[in-house]
Structures are given as structure tokens and as C-alpha cells.
Write an enzyme that holds these catalytic residues in place. Structure first.
Site, PDB file in Angstrom:
ATOM      1  N   GLY A  45       0.851  -1.224  -0.242  1.00 43.80           N
ATOM      2  CA  GLY A  45       0.245  -0.228   0.210  1.00 43.80           C
ATOM      3  C   GLY A  45       0.645   1.048  -0.226  1.00 43.80           C
ATOM      4  O   GLY A  45       2.277   1.522   0.464  1.00 43.80           O
ATOM      5  N   GLN A  50       3.536  10.594   0.765  1.00 39.01           N
ATOM      6  CA  GLN A  50       4.822   9.050   0.697  1.00 39.01           C
ATOM      7  C   GLN A  50       5.435   9.265   0.090  1.00 39.01           C
ATOM      8  O   GLN A  50       6.655   9.359  -0.179  1.00 39.01           O
ATOM      9  CB  GLN A  50       4.204   7.588   0.997  1.00 39.01           C
ATOM     10  CG  GLN A  50       3.610   7.202   2.138  1.00 39.01           C
ATOM     11  CD  GLN A  50       3.017   5.759   2.612  1.00 39.01           C
ATOM     12  OE1 GLN A  50       2.262   4.917   2.043  1.00 39.01           O
ATOM     13  NE2 GLN A  50       4.261   4.604   3.287  1.00 39.01           N
ATOM     14  N   CYS A  93       5.284   0.450   8.205  1.00 34.08           N
ATOM     15  CA  CYS A  93       4.669   1.746   7.077  1.00 34.08           C
ATOM     16  C   CYS A  93       6.676   2.223   6.341  1.00 34.08           C
ATOM     17  O   CYS A  93       7.202   2.099   6.909  1.00 34.08           O
ATOM     18  CB  CYS A  93       4.258   2.695   8.052  1.00 34.08           C
ATOM     19  SG  CYS A  93       4.264   3.806   6.809  1.00 34.08           S
ATOM     20  N   LEU A  94       5.900   1.697   4.825  1.00 35.50           N
ATOM     21  CA  LEU A  94       7.653   1.820   4.312  1.00 35.50           C
ATOM     22  C   LEU A  94       8.144   3.704   4.436  1.00 35.50           C
ATOM     23  O   LEU A  94       9.569   3.891   4.322  1.00 35.50           O
ATOM     24  CB  LEU A  94       7.195   2.185   2.467  1.00 35.50           C
ATOM     25  CG  LEU A  94       6.640   0.992   2.076  1.00 35.50           C
ATOM     26  CD1 LEU A  94       6.679   1.080   0.754  1.00 35.50           C
ATOM     27  CD2 LEU A  94       7.583  -0.066   2.040  1.00 35.50           C
ATOM     28  N   HIS A 135      -5.083   1.857   7.038  1.00 34.77           N
ATOM     29  CA  HIS A 135      -3.611   3.070   7.350  1.00 34.77           C
ATOM     30  C   HIS A 135      -3.135   3.246   6.705  1.00 34.77           C
ATOM     31  O   HIS A 135      -2.980   4.636   6.418  1.00 34.77           O
ATOM     32  CB  HIS A 135      -2.469   1.620   7.377  1.00 34.77           C
ATOM     33  CG  HIS A 135      -1.341   1.969   7.167  1.00 34.77           C
ATOM     34  ND1 HIS A 135      -0.167   1.681   8.019  1.00 34.77           N
ATOM     35  CD2 HIS A 135      -0.472   2.314   6.525  1.00 34.77           C
ATOM     36  CE1 HIS A 135       0.494   2.133   7.895  1.00 34.77           C
ATOM     37  NE2 HIS A 135       0.901   2.479   7.112  1.00 34.77           N
ATOM     38  N   GLU A 136      -3.717   3.585   5.588  1.00 31.09           N
ATOM     39  CA  GLU A 136      -3.116   4.519   3.361  1.00 31.09           C
ATOM     40  C   GLU A 136      -4.183   5.768   4.033  1.00 31.09           C
ATOM     41  O   GLU A 136      -3.844   6.553   3.526  1.00 31.09           O
ATOM     42  CB  GLU A 136      -3.959   3.204   2.354  1.00 31.09           C
ATOM     43  CG  GLU A 136      -2.912   2.135   2.649  1.00 31.09           C
ATOM     44  CD  GLU A 136      -1.234   2.538   2.205  1.00 31.09           C
ATOM     45  OE1 GLU A 136      -1.015   3.610   2.388  1.00 31.09           O
ATOM     46  OE2 GLU A 136      -0.663   1.400   2.538  1.00 31.09           O
ATOM     47  N   HIS A 139      -2.674   7.960   6.407  1.00 25.10           N
ATOM     48  CA  HIS A 139      -2.001   8.891   5.415  1.00 25.10           C
ATOM     49  C   HIS A 139      -1.960  10.424   5.553  1.00 25.10           C
ATOM     50  O   HIS A 139      -1.782  11.307   5.390  1.00 25.10           O
ATOM     51  CB  HIS A 139      -0.877   8.327   4.638  1.00 25.10           C
ATOM     52  CG  HIS A 139       0.366   7.620   4.858  1.00 25.10           C
ATOM     53  ND1 HIS A 139       0.916   7.415   5.333  1.00 25.10           N
ATOM     54  CD2 HIS A 139       0.006   6.017   5.034  1.00 25.10           C
ATOM     55  CE1 HIS A 139       1.894   6.709   5.662  1.00 25.10           C
ATOM     56  NE2 HIS A 139       1.169   5.619   5.379  1.00 25.10           N
TER      57      HIS A 139
HETATM   58 NI    NI Z   1       2.239   3.652   5.982  1.00 28.13          NI
END
Ligand code: NI
Length: 179
Positions: A45, A50, A93-94, A135-136, A139
Site C-alpha cells: 500500500g 508518502q 510502514c514504508l 492505514h493508507e 496517511h
Molecule cells: Ni504507511
């Protein structure tokens, strides 16, 4: 084209995101580059902030975990309700490399959104996809999964978060399927 993934400490992750009024070639290119960037980092995701775009857009592809899954694009999403039941899962998370922590979230949500063709959807979503969407979506709301942790947990992570913010810890592809 690969984007640089913005990590903890970068202002863009805490900035208000804007609705996308028109889904034009610029947005299609952005989405295509976001998928490319997500796959290169082995994520499942990725949200626009991000990759330094303050827009209400995220992409998901759960196919590394579930063969029946494919690319999903969520433009101007709105979570319209949350179910009462919750569960726990270890998220990563990235944008917060190396940290993985248990986060409690509702197992069921309702979401409205548009796809790349501009078609509108109103869906009820369950279980893992519901978690990834939340989660997304966070963001887009300037929230990171570490914000959901207790202050004790967060204080234990302080050193690592500082290292991420200073660039000492950087994004690398992991086999954990980060969000
Ligand atoms: Ni994330």
C-alpha cells in the site's frame, strides 16, 4: 518513474491533503509511478503524501499475499463508518522503516471513493483489506501508525524515530509487505 519515499520527520507526511477535482493524465501518471515505487519497495500500500504529493489518493495491491487480489486505486476516499469489532495486527510502514508494532483497528469499514475512470463506489470492506485501507487513509489525514501507539510504546521508539528523521535509517525493500 520511481519516487523517493518520504519518511518520518518529513513535513509532507503531516500536511493537509487536497481533493482531486479532475482525474487527468497527470493523475494517471502519478498513480502509475506510485505503483512502480510501491513494487520497487515491496510494499502493498502507498499513499500520495508518502511520495511528496498532498493529494487524497492511495494505491493498494495485496496480490503478494493473495493471488485473487489485484491493483486497487482509491481517489478522494472517505471512510463513512467503522464497525464496532476490532482486531490487532503488527503493522509496518514504508515511511517508518524498521519499526513494526501492533495496532488495534476496526475489522469492518464503509468507504466511498472514485477509481481512475472517475467512477464512484460505495463499499463495505472487511478484515485485512479494511486494515490496509485504514492505514493508507490515515496517511491522507496526516496520521502515521506510530501515532496510534501508547505514549509508553512511543517513548521506547523515540531513538529509532530520531534516526529515521535524521536519515540514519532509510527505506529498504523488506519482505514484510509494508503499508
Ligand atoms: Ni504507511
Amino acid at each position: 518513474m520511481l519516487y523517493e519515499i518520504q519518511t518520518y520527520g518529513k513535513q509532507v507526511l503531516r500536511r493537509k491533503t487536497e481533493e482531486i477535482p479532475v482525474i487527468d493524465q497527470t493523475i494517471r501518471t502519478l498513480v502509475s509511478n506510485m505503483f512502480e515505487t510501491m513494487y520497487a519497495a515491496e510494499g502493498i500500500g502507498l499513499a500520495a503524501p508518502q511520495v511528496d504529493h498532498s493529494l487524497r489518493l492511495f494505491v493498494i495491491d495485496l496480490s503478494p499475499l493473495d493471488e485473487s487480489e489485484t491493483k486497487r486505486v482509491y481517489i478522494n476516499p472517505k471512510i463513512t463508518s467503522f464497525g464496532a469489532e476490532q482486531d490487532e495486527y503488527e503493522e509496518g510502514c514504508l515511511s517508518v522503516p524498521t519499526i513494526r508494532e501492533i495496532v488495534t483497528r476496526p475489522t469492518r469499514i464503509k468507504i466511498s471513493y472514485q477509481d481512475l475512470e472517475g467512477q464512484s463506489y460505495d463499499e463495505e470492506v472487511y478484515d485485512f483489506l479494511a486494515r490496509v485501507i485504514q492505514h493508507e487513509y490515515d496517511h491522507l489525514e496526516k496520521t502515521l501508525f506510530v501515532d496510534h501507539l501508547s505514549s509508553l510504546k512511543r517513548s521506547l521508539l523515540k531513538k529509532t524515530l530520531k534516526k529515521i528523521a535524521s536519515g540514519e535509517i532509510q527505506v529498504e525493500a523488506s519482505e514484510n509487505f509494508e503499508l
